[in-house]
Scaffold this active site. Sequence first.
Site, PDB file in Angstrom:
ATOM      1  N   ASP A  27     -22.144 -27.950 -17.382  1.00  0.00           N
ATOM      2  CA  ASP A  27     -21.834 -28.837 -18.507  1.00  0.00           C
ATOM      3  C   ASP A  27     -20.702 -28.217 -19.328  1.00  0.00           C
ATOM      4  O   ASP A  27     -20.137 -27.193 -18.946  1.00  0.00           O
ATOM      5  CB  ASP A  27     -23.086 -29.075 -19.372  1.00  0.00           C
ATOM      6  CG  ASP A  27     -23.652 -27.763 -19.919  1.00  0.00           C
ATOM      7  OD1 ASP A  27     -22.977 -26.717 -19.805  1.00  0.00           O
ATOM      8  OD2 ASP A  27     -24.771 -27.787 -20.453  1.00  0.00           O
ATOM      9  N   ASP A  48     -24.167 -23.158 -16.476  1.00  0.00           N
ATOM     10  CA  ASP A  48     -24.574 -24.557 -16.314  1.00  0.00           C
ATOM     11  C   ASP A  48     -23.372 -25.447 -16.029  1.00  0.00           C
ATOM     12  O   ASP A  48     -22.251 -25.139 -16.432  1.00  0.00           O
ATOM     13  CB  ASP A  48     -25.247 -25.065 -17.597  1.00  0.00           C
ATOM     14  CG  ASP A  48     -26.621 -24.442 -17.787  1.00  0.00           C
ATOM     15  OD1 ASP A  48     -27.162 -23.917 -16.788  1.00  0.00           O
ATOM     16  OD2 ASP A  48     -27.130 -24.468 -18.920  1.00  0.00           O
ATOM     17  N   ASP A  78     -20.642 -26.682 -22.216  1.00  0.00           N
ATOM     18  CA  ASP A  78     -20.892 -25.321 -22.709  1.00  0.00           C
ATOM     19  C   ASP A  78     -20.740 -24.297 -21.588  1.00  0.00           C
ATOM     20  O   ASP A  78     -20.121 -23.249 -21.759  1.00  0.00           O
ATOM     21  CB  ASP A  78     -22.311 -25.204 -23.274  1.00  0.00           C
ATOM     22  CG  ASP A  78     -22.377 -25.759 -24.680  1.00  0.00           C
ATOM     23  OD1 ASP A  78     -21.300 -26.013 -25.256  1.00  0.00           O
ATOM     24  OD2 ASP A  78     -23.502 -25.947 -25.177  1.00  0.00           O
ATOM     25  N   GLU A 127     -25.923 -17.449 -18.038  1.00  0.00           N
ATOM     26  CA  GLU A 127     -25.903 -17.842 -19.441  1.00  0.00           C
ATOM     27  C   GLU A 127     -27.332 -18.150 -19.890  1.00  0.00           C
ATOM     28  O   GLU A 127     -28.022 -18.953 -19.267  1.00  0.00           O
ATOM     29  CB  GLU A 127     -24.972 -19.067 -19.517  1.00  0.00           C
ATOM     30  CG  GLU A 127     -25.326 -20.098 -20.478  1.00  0.00           C
ATOM     31  CD  GLU A 127     -24.668 -21.454 -20.125  1.00  0.00           C
ATOM     32  OE1 GLU A 127     -24.198 -21.693 -18.987  1.00  0.00           O
ATOM     33  OE2 GLU A 127     -24.649 -22.293 -21.013  1.00  0.00           O
TER      34      GLU A 127
END
Length: 678
Positions: A545, A543, A547, A452
């Site tokens: 997190d 990641d 998102d 990403e």
Amino acid sequence: MPDDKFSAATAAMQSDNVNQAEAMQYDEGAIRVLEGLEAVRVRPGMYIGSTGPRGLHHLVYEILDNSVDESLAGYCKNIDVIINEDNSVTVEDDGRGIPTGVHSQTGKSTVETVFTVLHAGGKFGEGGYKVSGGLHGVGASVVNALSEKLLVEVSRDSKLHRQVYRRGKPESDLEEVGATDKRGTKVTFWPDDEIFHDINEDNERVAIVVEWDVLATRLREMSFLNKGLRITLEDKRHNKSETYHYEGGIASYVEYINDTRTAIHKPPIYFELEREDVVVECALQWTDVYAESIYTFVNNINTHDGGTHLTGFRNALTRIVNEYARRNNFVKEAEANFTGEDVREGLTAIVSVKVSEPQFEGQTKERLGNREVQGITQSVTAEKLSDWLELNPKQAKDIVNKAIQARQAREAAHKAKSLVRRQSALENSNLPGKLADCSERDAAKCEIFIVEGDSAGGSAKQGRNRNFQAILPLRGKILNVERVQPGRIYDNAEVQAMIQALGLVVKEEEEEGGTKGTGLLRPNASNLDLGRLRYHKVIIMTDADVDGSHIRTLILTFLFRYARPVIEQGYVYIAQPPLYKVEKGKRSEYCYNEHKLEAVLAEMGDKAIVQRFKGLGEMMPEQLWQTTMNPETRTLKQVTVDDASEADHVFDLLMGEAVEPRKKFILDNTHLVANLDV
Ligand code: 0R9
């Protein structure tokens, strides 16, 4: 390391750490000729597939299958499954009870024979349709061999009998211990943690435990497949219990899968017929979605790879809908027939057959091979479906209209100018510009990291081994494929980049009564040409997190809907980047979870410096290689589809349009979606 789920994809899509490979490899020459249950303890993987979570749950299914066989024989109505506080499992049925008398061939009680002789249950039980006989179907004696302790209690002829075994060996003979007014068999077993365990990061042995979600999915499925059978699951560790009981059987199953979709007709079409000793039972309902969801079973065993029953069903469906549409002038003479894909768009169906001598084929033995079943399923489906359409003209018209719309959308996608460009893209003569490809050409040796963002992509490109590792950075928004017409997925640059880079191409197949397919990817179609896949490791690296988790779910949704065979072959993985780096003096350590961070901090003391990685882009290329990409040192999680119908349901809930069921699902499963932005 305990088996943990990576996202919202529940019990249906699980991940297993692959650096502690579950499935065992065998050197045939090394297999000693061992007799009896000792052989099972020496090579457990050969009997139950693995000694990881799957193998452990398999023990429960083996015992459960015996109770379900008794229900198929018509003697058992209720089955209770209890996960006890000490992680032992109890299965109890109200069938006839295993016979307690002396067995003529073994000279021991029949109960002891069932629990100590390999495959005895199947061999000595009566004929009929046996659930046991699927991939493993190894019987109660294997469970006994792999249990530290097993207790069997049989209530029969007003007497209660019991026998205890330790690691497969009887402690004493079968004993009569009292009177009873009940009937049935109760088995409690304590899985042996010498066999079922994991090693955690600190090299300690941790037992693998039975999971509620995994059992619940299976038990619910079993009760759908056996209408009227009541199965209760209780978890004494968490004071939880649920009962599965569906008088509608597989028609209820279809309604369950469709509760997040809008049905075109109600109730589902349902029929059951026995012909030439084969029982064919089907339930089907069309909805407003684009995906087709057909699940097939033989003697209650999920045939993930389809087989002759599926082929017969599909052929009949395509032929009958085409014939009906022409007969009623919905399709004009000059117009072409619907393809099978047109007819199946939005269809949810369960095809369940009972066959006395099933032959399972294919690598995973999940495809039905019996030739005769194709013709039988085809003729039964053709007759019953044809009757239903004639008797329900209003609904039949809506179904035909759905196929007309599917055909129009398909033709429009074909005509669209950009298709020319797309088709050349499909031929993968031009790879996406942002792909940093590897030099190796043998797909089996190649890996692609789907990353990403540009900064993470930059680190990954610099950190990789360019010989066999390719990097595909995704920049823009990834389409939620659950909400668009199949032809439109090609409009999204990121999805198109994945299609091109991975080499996702379909095989052209001719079908009876229909016309050829379109060559475009279709939701839930199984005709992907895996020979054209460019990498045998597709690694999603996002990641840690919210998102990242959302992007990962969008990528997984795309792969699940449009490239499921890639997941089924075990080619899809999730990278596991570290969350922290802890340093003190010359010593530094990477931590992949909070638990490890606490342990390391406790060891290093408070002067340690903790660096939290907020994103992959923050890592130096060398760090990313060392912690996440280097096959020698990294951990990957393999994505598996244990139960496609459950995953189907979950993706609908998470990504679909129905708001209320989604809210309910999220509230009921907060532990699963905690890190997911939905
Ligand atoms: C809790 C788990 N239940 C079982 O393991 C179970 C096995 C079983 C069974 C029979 C009935 N209930 C059962 N529950 C059974 C009984 C008879 C004939 N066939 C089956 C009978 O009364 O004549 N058995 C499974 C295998 C055998 N019994 C057999 F091999 F011993 F016959």
